[in-house]
Design a protein around this motif. Structure first.
Motif, PDB file in Angstrom:
ATOM      1  N   GLN A 144       0.829  -1.208   0.000  1.00 16.20           N
ATOM      2  CA  GLN A 144       0.000   0.000   0.000  1.00 16.20           C
ATOM      3  C   GLN A 144       0.864   1.260   0.000  1.00 16.20           C
ATOM      4  OE1 GLN A 144      -3.356  -0.103   2.818  1.00 16.20           O
ATOM      5  NE2 GLN A 144      -2.846  -2.276   3.122  1.00 16.20           N
ATOM      6  N   LEU A 145       1.919   1.252   0.818  1.00 14.72           N
ATOM      7  CA  LEU A 145       2.777   2.434   0.898  1.00 14.72           C
ATOM      8  C   LEU A 145       3.528   2.662  -0.405  1.00 14.72           C
ATOM      9  CD1 LEU A 145       4.163   2.040   4.531  1.00 14.72           C
ATOM     10  CD2 LEU A 145       2.373   3.607   3.737  1.00 14.72           C
ATOM     11  N   GLU A 146       3.997   1.583  -1.033  1.00 14.40           N
ATOM     12  CA  GLU A 146       4.704   1.732  -2.299  1.00 14.40           C
ATOM     13  C   GLU A 146       3.762   2.238  -3.387  1.00 14.40           C
ATOM     14  OE1 GLU A 146       6.404  -2.063  -3.028  1.00 14.40           O
ATOM     15  OE2 GLU A 146       8.203  -1.667  -1.823  1.00 14.40           O
ATOM     16  N   LEU A 174       4.171   5.651  -5.524  1.00 16.81           N
ATOM     17  CA  LEU A 174       4.255   5.691  -6.977  1.00 16.81           C
ATOM     18  C   LEU A 174       3.120   6.515  -7.596  1.00 16.81           C
ATOM     19  CD1 LEU A 174       5.237   1.978  -7.725  1.00 16.81           C
ATOM     20  CD2 LEU A 174       6.699   3.996  -7.903  1.00 16.81           C
ATOM     21  N   TYR A 175       1.947   6.424  -6.989  1.00 16.09           N
ATOM     22  CA  TYR A 175       0.785   7.115  -7.560  1.00 16.09           C
ATOM     23  C   TYR A 175       0.126   7.985  -6.486  1.00 16.09           C
ATOM     24  CZ  TYR A 175       1.555   3.224 -10.745  1.00 16.09           C
ATOM     25  OH  TYR A 175       2.126   2.311 -11.584  1.00 16.09           O
ATOM     26  N   PRO A 176       0.812   9.034  -6.081  1.00 20.76           N
ATOM     27  CA  PRO A 176       0.258   9.847  -4.993  1.00 20.76           C
ATOM     28  C   PRO A 176      -1.060  10.527  -5.358  1.00 20.76           C
ATOM     29  CG  PRO A 176       2.176  10.904  -5.975  1.00 20.76           C
ATOM     30  CD  PRO A 176       2.098   9.535  -6.567  1.00 20.76           C
ATOM     31  N   GLU A 177      -1.223  10.892  -6.658  1.00 17.85           N
ATOM     32  CA  GLU A 177      -2.445  11.592  -7.035  1.00 17.85           C
ATOM     33  C   GLU A 177      -3.655  10.664  -7.052  1.00 17.85           C
ATOM     34  OE1 GLU A 177      -0.352   9.947 -10.524  1.00 17.85           O
ATOM     35  OE2 GLU A 177       0.205  11.252  -8.852  1.00 17.85           O
ATOM     36  N   ASP A 178      -3.393   9.353  -7.196  1.00 21.43           N
ATOM     37  CA  ASP A 178      -4.507   8.407  -7.233  1.00 21.43           C
ATOM     38  C   ASP A 178      -4.762   7.748  -5.874  1.00 21.43           C
ATOM     39  OD1 ASP A 178      -4.750   8.898  -9.915  1.00 21.43           O
ATOM     40  OD2 ASP A 178      -3.398   7.255 -10.491  1.00 21.43           O
ATOM     41  N   THR A 179      -4.079   8.165  -4.853  1.00 24.65           N
ATOM     42  CA  THR A 179      -4.176   7.519  -3.537  1.00 24.65           C
ATOM     43  C   THR A 179      -5.186   8.238  -2.677  1.00 24.65           C
ATOM     44  OG1 THR A 179      -1.878   6.816  -3.660  1.00 24.65           O
ATOM     45  CG2 THR A 179      -2.903   6.849  -1.479  1.00 24.65           C
ATOM     46  N   ASP A 180      -6.074   7.440  -2.113  1.00 20.85           N
ATOM     47  CA  ASP A 180      -7.034   7.961  -1.124  1.00 20.85           C
ATOM     48  C   ASP A 180      -6.335   7.913   0.228  1.00 20.85           C
ATOM     49  OD1 ASP A 180      -9.029   8.574   0.626  1.00 20.85           O
ATOM     50  OD2 ASP A 180     -10.520   7.217  -0.238  1.00 20.85           O
ATOM     51  N   LEU A 181      -5.872   9.062   0.690  1.00 20.79           N
ATOM     52  CA  LEU A 181      -5.064   9.104   1.922  1.00 20.79           C
ATOM     53  C   LEU A 181      -5.819   8.552   3.117  1.00 20.79           C
ATOM     54  CD1 LEU A 181      -2.413   9.915   3.216  1.00 20.79           C
ATOM     55  CD2 LEU A 181      -3.362  12.222   3.569  1.00 20.79           C
TER      56      LEU A 181
END
Length: 459
Positions: A256-258, A262-269
């Motif tokens: 999940q962290l990787e 890699l895709y910070p804009e697509d990650t639901d924080l």
């Protein structure tokens, strides 16, 4: 450094046996010499005294004339002299005619017989002096014979000393041989134990035949090695299982962290944090259970107290939610001795397991069980236990799985489908707590469900 005999059990046994033999044989030998010489001397004096009294009797009766050679009634007593009150020689036997006075002792009227020894120029003799009558001018009869060799020489002492020395040496030699033969299996076991190492605990020592202490020691050593082998195997399996169980949440968390990296804009924080916290909670639960398993039965938790198991069950139920209704049948006064936190954790794990697999209900009962159980010697001993049973109406546990479910990280298929983040250590912790408190826990038959029974000694 201590001498070899002090370092060797065989040498110490031999030294002790030799000392005991010497302490026993030497006084016995001395006493034997004294008694032997005393008996020989008494026999000689009996002969000389008897001869002197017979001659005195003949003199009193006038049967034996003085001046002629005095006949001796006992051939072994060949020295006879009759001396007057003034010390003049009145008569003598052929063997004593040319000898000086056999003795200068003068018996008195109150003490008519005296036994003594005297050394003449040629030999030493045993002499008995007998007064013929109580009159003041009574003659004295002296009867004597040469002292036996056993009384004159040290031959008896030398022979006895040689025999005692040989017996002591024989005792030492026998003890050395017997002890060496008895300790030979111990030396063999020591050499075999030296070859045992942590990498290979499958070796066993040679067990001698019989039921003596050495055979029992060999059985105990083999039993200890077998337990160590099982423990090492369990530790290796436990380490493998723990690594596997810890790897799964760590791998999920890392993935999940990787992905977020890699895709910070697509990650639901928010979802990432929530998922990471769940994995962290699972890791924390596994590690906490592992630490608890390591502490159970150790001296870390040594504070024990007298606890009412029924009261402990009520306290535990009071803190739980109403996932599945729990019915109780609790006997008051069911006291056990144990660590409160550990027994509470045992109850928690059993209730969690029961509610996780129950369909409609969970039943908890506490009662006392008393009776007598047989012993190996065909006797019997008192049996008093507190019995806690936790039942549910879920899936029955197959007989071949009833021991396996108490192993660490073991889940049955039904458990895997129902578990929501369980560590797989709950029943293993319950079993170890029961064993640490001198009790047992097992699965018993229950049609249409499962029944876990805990037995603990009554306090």
């Amino acid at each position: 450094m201590a001498p070899w005999w002090a370092r060797s059990l065989r040498g110490r046994f031999t030294l002790i046996a030799t000392a005991i033999a010497a302490l026993v044989l030497i006084p016995v030998a001395i006493a034997g010499i004294v008694v032997t010489k005393t008996l020989v001397a008494e026999g000689v004096f009996n002969d000389t005294q008897d001869t002197a009294e017979r001659i005195a009797f003949e003199l009193r009766g006038g049967v034996l004339p003085l001046g002629a050679a005095i006949p001796v009634p006992n051939p072994t007593v060949d020295l006879v002299q009759v001396v007057s009150a003034e010390g003049l020689l009145l008569g003598a036997s052929d063997g004593a005619r040319t000898l000086p006075p056999l003795s200068d002792i003068r018996p008195t009227p109150a003490d008519r017989v005296i036994n003594t020894t005297n050394c003449l120029p040629t030999e030493c003799i045993h002499v008995s002096a007998v007064r013929v009558s109580v009159s003041p001018d009574s003659p004295i009869v002296y009867a004597g014979r040469s002292s036996p060799d056993v009384l004159q020489t040290r031959t008896l002492e030398i022979v006895v000393a040689i025999e005692v020395t040989m017996l002591i040496a024989l005792a030492a030699w026998s003890t050395w041989l017997v002890t060496g033969r008895a300790l030979r299996p111990v030396a063999t076991m020591r050499a075999e134990l030296d070859r045992v190492h942590a990498g290979d605990l499958s070796r066993r020592v040679t067990q001698p035949p019989g039921e003596d202490e050495v055979a029992q020691l060999a059985r105990s050593i083999n039993g200890t090695l077998a337990r160590l082998e099982r423990s090492a195997e369990q530790q290796r399996q436990f380490a493998s299982d723990a690594s596997h169980e810890l790897r799964t949440p760590i791998a999920g968390l890392r993935a999940q962290l990787e992905s977020a990296q890699l895709y910070p804009e697509d990650t639901d924080l928010e979802a990432l944090v929530e998922s990471a916290l769940r994995d962290t909670d699972r890791l924390e639960a596994i590690i906490s259970d592992l630490l608890l398993l390591a502490r159970i039965g150790s001296r870390v938790d040594i504070v024990r107290e007298r606890l009412d198991l029924s009261c402990l069950v009520r306290q535990e139920l009071a803190t739980r939610g109403d996932k599945i209704p729990v019915e109780v049948d609790l006997a008051d006064g069911a006291y056990v001795e144990g660590v409160r936190l550990q027994l509470s954790r045992l109850l928690t794990n059993l209730l969690d397991n029961a509610q996780r697999h129950a369909e409609t209900m969970v039943l908890v009962t506490v009662r006392e069980e008393r009776g007598r159980v047989p012993r190996r010697d065909n006797g019997a001993e008192s049996h008093a236990m507190v019995v806690l049973a936790v039942e549910n109406d879920g899936v029955e546990i197959a007989p071949h799985d009833r021991d396996r479910i108490f192993e660490r990280f073991t889940r049955l298929d039904a458990a895997r489908s129902r578990d929501a983040g369980g560590t797989g250590l709950g029943l293993a912790i319950a079993r170890d707590v029961a064993i640490a408190h001198g009790g047992t826990i097992r699965v018993e038959d229950r049609p249409g469900g499962a029944r876990f029974v805990l037995r603990l000694p009554i306090a």
